[in-house]
Every structure is written in C-alpha cells, then in structure tokens.
Scaffold this motif. Structure first.
Motif, short mmCIF file in Angstrom:
data_model
loop_
_atom_site.label_atom_id
_atom_site.label_comp_id
_atom_site.label_asym_id
_atom_site.label_seq_id
_atom_site.Cartn_x
_atom_site.Cartn_y
_atom_site.Cartn_z
N TYR A 47 5.03 8.38 -3.42
CA TYR A 47 4.08 7.55 -2.16
C TYR A 47 3.69 9.27 -1.49
CZ TYR A 47 8.01 9.09 0.51
OH TYR A 47 9.06 9.77 1.26
N ASP A 48 2.15 8.48 -1.05
CA ASP A 48 1.67 10.14 -0.01
C ASP A 48 1.87 9.82 1.63
OD1 ASP A 48 -0.74 11.71 1.57
OD2 ASP A 48 -1.89 12.06 -0.48
N PRO A 49 2.80 10.83 1.99
CA PRO A 49 2.84 10.62 3.61
C PRO A 49 1.62 10.24 4.42
CG PRO A 49 4.14 11.83 2.65
CD PRO A 49 3.96 11.73 1.94
N GLU A 50 1.22 11.49 3.74
CA GLU A 50 -0.13 11.97 4.68
C GLU A 50 -1.41 10.67 4.70
OE1 GLU A 50 -0.53 15.06 6.24
OE2 GLU A 50 1.46 15.15 5.91
N ARG A 51 -1.59 10.40 3.26
CA ARG A 51 -2.76 9.62 3.42
C ARG A 51 -2.15 8.38 3.40
NH1 ARG A 51 -5.88 9.24 -1.57
NH2 ARG A 51 -3.09 10.52 -2.56
N GLY A 52 -1.01 7.86 3.33
CA GLY A 52 -0.03 6.41 3.45
C GLY A 52 -0.66 5.08 2.35
N LEU A 158 0.32 -2.59 0.20
CA LEU A 158 0.86 -2.89 -0.33
C LEU A 158 2.25 -4.14 0.33
CD1 LEU A 158 2.33 -2.29 -3.00
CD2 LEU A 158 3.02 -0.11 -2.07
N TRP A 159 2.46 -3.50 1.70
CA TRP A 159 3.39 -4.96 2.21
C TRP A 159 2.39 -5.72 2.98
CZ3 TRP A 159 8.04 -4.55 3.07
CH2 TRP A 159 9.02 -5.54 4.03
N ARG A 180 9.80 1.65 2.97
CA ARG A 180 9.67 0.32 4.07
C ARG A 180 10.84 0.94 5.38
NH1 ARG A 180 6.02 -2.65 7.12
NH2 ARG A 180 6.48 -4.12 9.00
N VAL A 181 11.72 0.33 4.78
CA VAL A 181 13.49 0.15 6.28
C VAL A 181 13.37 2.55 6.17
CG1 VAL A 181 15.21 0.90 5.90
CG2 VAL A 181 15.01 -1.04 4.98
N ARG A 182 13.26 3.14 5.45
CA ARG A 182 13.13 4.56 5.73
C ARG A 182 12.30 5.27 5.88
NH1 ARG A 182 16.68 6.03 0.06
NH2 ARG A 182 17.94 4.70 0.59
N ARG A 183 11.49 4.51 6.12
CA ARG A 183 10.09 5.07 6.29
C ARG A 183 8.56 4.24 6.42
NH1 ARG A 183 7.90 10.13 5.56
NH2 ARG A 183 6.77 9.75 7.15
N PRO A 184 9.18 3.60 8.65
CA PRO A 184 8.57 2.46 8.44
C PRO A 184 7.13 2.87 9.28
CG PRO A 184 10.16 2.76 9.86
CD PRO A 184 10.82 3.80 9.11
N ASP A 185 7.12 3.88 9.96
CA ASP A 185 6.15 4.76 10.26
C ASP A 185 4.47 4.45 9.33
OD1 ASP A 185 7.68 6.85 8.89
OD2 ASP A 185 6.16 8.19 9.44
#
Length: 189
Positions: A47-52, A158-159, A180-185
C-alpha cells in the motif's frame, strides 16, 4: 477432547498432495479425514500511504470458477514458500506479480488457510511502498500461465468493496481489515 492420529496414507501426489488420515477418538472409535497438503504460502498487501492506494492482482482461479465464483479474483500478491523464508517469498511475489520493490514488511499473522481440509499456512504481511518503488506495470511470469492484471486501487474504494462483500479472497480480506485497524487514517472518512 484430543484425538490420536493413527495413520496417514498418500492418495495422490502432485501440486497438491492428497492424503487420508485415520484418527481415533477418546472413546476408541476410528474415523477418517481427507487432507490436502499444499505447503506454506506468503501474501503481502502493498500500500502507498502517500497516495492512499494498494496494489492487487486480478487473475483467474480454476477452483473459484468451478465453484461458481467470479471469472477473476482480486487478490493481494501471494505465492508458495520454497527455498526461502516467508518474508523473502512475499518480497519476491510482490516484485513478480505487481512490479513493486518492497523493503520493510509488517507481519500480521500466520493463519491456516482452511484447517478443515488443508495443511496450508499463510504468512500475511502489510508493506508500505512509494511511487518510485514501482519498477514494472504488468505482472506474473509467462510460463506460469497466471494471466495477471495488476490493479492499483484507492484504499477508500477497497473499503467500499469490503462493505459490499466484493472482496472474496480470504487472505486479501484479512489484510485489508488489518490495514484498516492499524492505519484507519489511510481510508478517508
């Protein structure tokens, strides 16, 4: 209530080894169970946290098609562990299947895939990547006949698919839920 494993007979050996186990219950009765031995597998959700977004593969799975499922299944990159540890397998599969180089993996767990019939255990990982880590756009190895289509899916989408019950692969669902649990943001709203 423990049972005693008395005997295991191999019925067929191939990509999957099929066996029949004979067990004895505490009261002395014996019974048989089928076992599909497939080995250990490894799966990673890049997963790319910058681009979500996340990288997934869409590919045909004969058992799923036979069972009336979709002609292609959306999955996180995965493969069988062979001559390497599960983390190395996840890194190799991510490169082969979705063209991304991963450095740091976060281990989620090592559950049994289908313990009622299979010995397969899957090591599950999450792995952040950046756009610069993408080194290829298509995936799979031609001689393995995987017919992989790579999809970069926004995490919010995805969610939505999870909520709509459109994620039909258990290992992928488990990884999306873990992220989702670890990084809901990362999933917005």
């Amino acid at each position: 209530m423990p049972v005693d494993l008395r005997k295991v007979e191999t019925v067929r050996q191939g990509y999957v080894t099929l066996m029949v186990a004979t067990l004895t219950a505490p009261d002395g009765t014996t019974f048989r169970r089928d076992i599909a031995h497939h080995g250990r597998a490894s799966c990673v959700l890049p997963y790319d946290p910058e681009r979500g977004c996340a990288l997934l593969v869409n590919l045909p799975r004969a058992p799923v098609i036979w069972a009336g499922g979709p002609p292609e299944l959306l999955e996180a990159p995965a493969g069988m562990v062979a001559d390497e540890d599960p983390e190395e397998t996840a890194i190799r599969e991510a490169l082969e299947e979705v063209g991304v180089k991963l450095a740091r993996l976060e281990h989620v767990g090592s559950p049994f895939a289908s313990p009622g019939v299979s010995t397969e255990r899957i090591d599950l990982y999450l792995a952040a990547y950046a756009a610069a880590d993408r080194v290829a756009r298509d995936g799979g190895i031609a001689h393995e006949h995987e017919f992989i289509a790579v999809e970069e899916v926004p995490l919010a989408q995805l969610w939505t698919w999870v909520e709509q019950r459109r994620i039909e692969d258990l290992k992928t669902l488990a990884l999306i839920l873990a992220l989702r649990v670890r990084r809901p943001d990362l999933f917005g709203g």
